[in-house]
Design a protein around this motif. Structure first.
Motif, mmCIF file in Angstrom:
data_model
loop_
_atom_site.group_PDB
_atom_site.id
_atom_site.type_symbol
_atom_site.label_atom_id
_atom_site.label_comp_id
_atom_site.label_asym_id
_atom_site.label_seq_id
_atom_site.Cartn_x
_atom_site.Cartn_y
_atom_site.Cartn_z
ATOM 1 N N VAL A 157 27.924 -16.591 -17.206
ATOM 2 C CA VAL A 157 26.990 -15.573 -16.732
ATOM 3 C C VAL A 157 27.554 -14.867 -15.510
ATOM 4 O O VAL A 157 28.195 -15.485 -14.649
ATOM 5 C CB VAL A 157 25.633 -16.226 -16.391
ATOM 6 N N ASN A 158 27.324 -13.549 -15.415
ATOM 7 C CA ASN A 158 27.709 -12.796 -14.222
ATOM 8 C C ASN A 158 26.480 -12.109 -13.626
ATOM 9 O O ASN A 158 25.371 -12.204 -14.159
ATOM 10 C CB ASN A 158 28.817 -11.787 -14.534
ATOM 11 N N ILE A 167 25.836 -21.319 -13.218
ATOM 12 C CA ILE A 167 26.873 -20.782 -12.336
ATOM 13 C C ILE A 167 27.055 -19.308 -12.667
ATOM 14 O O ILE A 167 26.976 -18.914 -13.846
ATOM 15 C CB ILE A 167 28.194 -21.562 -12.479
ATOM 16 N N ILE A 168 27.253 -18.500 -11.656
ATOM 17 C CA ILE A 168 27.337 -17.049 -11.822
ATOM 18 C C ILE A 168 28.684 -16.582 -11.281
ATOM 19 O O ILE A 168 28.917 -16.601 -10.065
ATOM 20 C CB ILE A 168 26.197 -16.327 -11.075
ATOM 21 N N GLU A 169 29.569 -16.172 -12.178
ATOM 22 C CA GLU A 169 30.902 -15.787 -11.728
ATOM 23 C C GLU A 169 30.867 -14.436 -11.018
ATOM 24 O O GLU A 169 29.974 -13.626 -11.216
ATOM 25 C CB GLU A 169 31.877 -15.732 -12.910
ATOM 26 N N GLY A 170 31.858 -14.239 -10.159
ATOM 27 C CA GLY A 170 31.969 -12.975 -9.446
ATOM 28 C C GLY A 170 31.074 -12.868 -8.241
ATOM 29 O O GLY A 170 30.859 -11.775 -7.718
ATOM 30 N N LEU A 228 19.418 -19.039 -17.868
ATOM 31 C CA LEU A 228 20.440 -18.094 -18.306
ATOM 32 C C LEU A 228 21.770 -18.722 -17.934
ATOM 33 O O LEU A 228 22.195 -18.653 -16.774
ATOM 34 C CB LEU A 228 20.244 -16.740 -17.619
ATOM 35 N N ASN A 229 22.412 -19.370 -18.901
ATOM 36 C CA ASN A 229 23.583 -20.177 -18.541
ATOM 37 C C ASN A 229 24.711 -20.166 -19.565
ATOM 38 O O ASN A 229 25.657 -20.957 -19.449
ATOM 39 C CB ASN A 229 23.152 -21.616 -18.257
ATOM 40 N N GLY A 230 24.625 -19.310 -20.559
ATOM 41 C CA GLY A 230 25.725 -19.194 -21.514
ATOM 42 C C GLY A 230 25.854 -20.378 -22.453
ATOM 43 O O GLY A 230 26.872 -20.531 -23.131
ATOM 44 N N GLY A 231 24.833 -21.236 -22.496
ATOM 45 C CA GLY A 231 24.874 -22.376 -23.407
ATOM 46 C C GLY A 231 25.309 -23.679 -22.749
ATOM 47 O O GLY A 231 25.548 -24.676 -23.452
ATOM 48 N N ILE A 232 25.415 -23.701 -21.426
ATOM 49 C CA ILE A 232 25.805 -24.932 -20.735
ATOM 50 C C ILE A 232 24.810 -26.042 -21.029
ATOM 51 O O ILE A 232 25.163 -27.196 -21.240
ATOM 52 C CB ILE A 232 25.907 -24.694 -19.214
#
Length: 267
Positions: free
Chosen positions: A233-234, A201-204, A260-264
């Protein structure tokens, strides 16, 4: 017979002519800015909405005047429009060294399969995968002739991890991942590298807002966000990885689908 591997000379970022599909917002726009900041002489962004596209082009051009920023309006899910978009990009820039495909489906939110309207399925398939296939084919001849190129597709971890509500999305993302991996093996003889970035998921982004606005999908991704212990992640994070994959630093890296998922997950 010599068994030595060929010696390749990757193009510098200051020589890269970049075509970004889905480049008018979100990840695509952030990537256009990052390429311009790194000294790319030409960046062409593509999208369906001409007004939004011209606004995005002007914003990047104003911020990075040394880069020639172009916009090509086209629906690259359609064959003839994809061909024309590639022709215009070649004409504007004198060639395409880097193709980034960050197009987003019109149906980005997870939905349980039995709740999907059967009349939506064809559109889901066409809008999610066709641009990746068509544009890669469009730029391939020029890259083969120059014996240099990089193609980076944005897919999703849904193509690697089974998640309720992502039966079709996951299948389509897996198609993009396998397409990228297989094309990488075909294209390596022409010094063309093909890689794929698979976020969760990509915020913003507009997709984030859509997903978090759905009852089922918001519950699913709220849980995922809690698992992103390295941070959600953004678009700028995505742009950093994409430009790395196009750079000389990744000259020997191909056929990879990088999460690329921030550790999800460790997909």
């Amino acid at each position: 017979m010599s068994t030595a591997a060929p010696q390749r000379s990757p193009f510098a970022m200051t020589e890269a002519r970049v075509l970004i599909a889905g480049g008018t917002a979100g990840v695509g726009l952030a990537t256009a800015e990052r390429f311009a900041a790194l000294g790319a002489p030409h960046v062409t962004i593509n999208g369906r909405n001409a007004e939004r596209g011209e606004k995005a082009r002007a914003a990047v051009q104003e911020r990075y005047p040394a880069c020639k920023v172009h916009f090509v309006a086209a629906d690259t899910c359609l064959t003839e429009q994809a061909i024309e978009a590639g022709r215009k990009a070649e004409e504007l820039m004198g060639g395409v060294d880097v193709l980034v495909n960050s197009t987003v489906s019109a149906y980005p939110y997870p939905t349980l399969f039995h709740k999907i309207d059967i009349r939506d399925i064809q559109g889901m398939v066409l809008t999610q995968v066709m641009s990746h296939f068509l544009l890669a084919r469009v730029v391939m001849d020029g890259m083969r002739a120059r014996e240099n190129g990089a193609i980076i597709s944005v897919a999703s971890d849904a193509g690697k991890v089974t998640t309720p509500g992502e039966s079709i999305i996951g299948g389509l993302m897996a198609a993009i991942v396998m397409f990228s991996r297989t094309l990488a093996i075909e294209a390596k003889r022409s010094n063309i590298r093909v890689n794929c970035v698979t976020p969760s998921i990509i915020e913003g982004t507009l997709t984030y807002d859509t997903v978090m606005g759905g009852e089922f999908s918001s519950k699913l991704f709220s849980k995922a966000i809690g698992m992103a212990q390295l941070g959600v992640v953004n678009a700028e994070d995505m742009a950093g990885l994409i430009t790395f994959l196009a750079s000389p630093a990744a000259a020997k890296l191909t056929g990879q689908a990088i999460s690329l998922n921030g550790g999800i997950s460790a997909a």
